[in-house]
Design an enzyme around this catalytic site. Sequence first.
Site, short mmCIF file in Angstrom:
data_model
loop_
_atom_site.label_atom_id
_atom_site.label_comp_id
_atom_site.label_asym_id
_atom_site.label_seq_id
_atom_site.Cartn_x
_atom_site.Cartn_y
_atom_site.Cartn_z
N ASP A 17 24.21 0.79 80.02
CA ASP A 17 23.85 1.97 80.80
C ASP A 17 24.79 1.99 82.00
O ASP A 17 25.36 0.96 82.37
CB ASP A 17 22.39 1.84 81.24
CG ASP A 17 21.95 2.96 82.14
OD1 ASP A 17 22.12 4.13 81.76
OD2 ASP A 17 21.44 2.66 83.24
N LEU A 18 24.96 3.16 82.62
CA LEU A 18 25.88 3.26 83.76
C LEU A 18 25.13 3.33 85.09
O LEU A 18 25.14 2.39 85.88
CB LEU A 18 26.80 4.47 83.58
CG LEU A 18 27.73 4.43 82.35
CD1 LEU A 18 28.55 5.72 82.26
CD2 LEU A 18 28.64 3.22 82.39
N ASP A 19 24.45 4.45 85.33
CA ASP A 19 23.80 4.68 86.62
C ASP A 19 22.76 3.60 86.91
O ASP A 19 21.88 3.32 86.09
CB ASP A 19 23.10 6.04 86.64
CG ASP A 19 24.07 7.20 86.54
OD1 ASP A 19 25.28 7.00 86.79
OD2 ASP A 19 23.62 8.32 86.21
#
Length: 235
Positions: A17-19
């Site tokens: 995942d990024l955020d």
Amino acid sequence: MIRFNRALRPFSVMSFDLDDTLYNNHPIIKAAVKAQQDYLSALPSYLEQGPKYWQQCRNEAVLQSPELADNVTKWRQHTLRLALSKLNLNADDVELHANAAYNAFADARSKIVVSDDVLKLLDNLAQHFTLVAITNGNVEIERFNLHNKFSLVLQAGMHGKAKPHKTLFDKAATHLDIPKSEILHIGDSLDTDVQGANNAGCQSVWLNDQDATYTYKGLADVEIANIHALAHFIK
């Protein structure tokens, strides 16, 4: 801290995942929302609608088109056009201001700088595993310093339904030609990341460093309190 709730099976891919997993997204989103609001507030007819107007239009937009819930970019763009169309502007002005307001948001949204220590961690992991990104967010990864760190980037809406739906995990496995059990997905949300990975038949790591309440009651295979705990998997 690293806690194993289940023994991991062999894996060849790390999916991120990024955020709020690889960087703190809270100030970024706050600044992006403010940039959009500052633009819209310069339009007197918009400002007259009051502070609840944006949320009202956002709710209306997804009621009209429920599929927008899987694509936060289109949801925002649709909401902007809906909100502006109610102000008795002509069609050209609606389009002009919707695009400008979205660009103000997107420019601020992309002002992300991932720390050098996280970049180094990713580089080290990439020597042992294929790295991919699977995100529900609308960040434009090519605009900041994660742009060359992943073999594959899949975004909800653009590439399939949002996590916890399994579509993005399925696409990653198909693209890489591996069984889903070989994907170890790392994310900060129990509800989207862990639930999505578990449902898809992938393995999961929960980065438990957010002050949040979740509804999903399942367990991640592994729980960590700091992203650098992933260095444990480097042989």
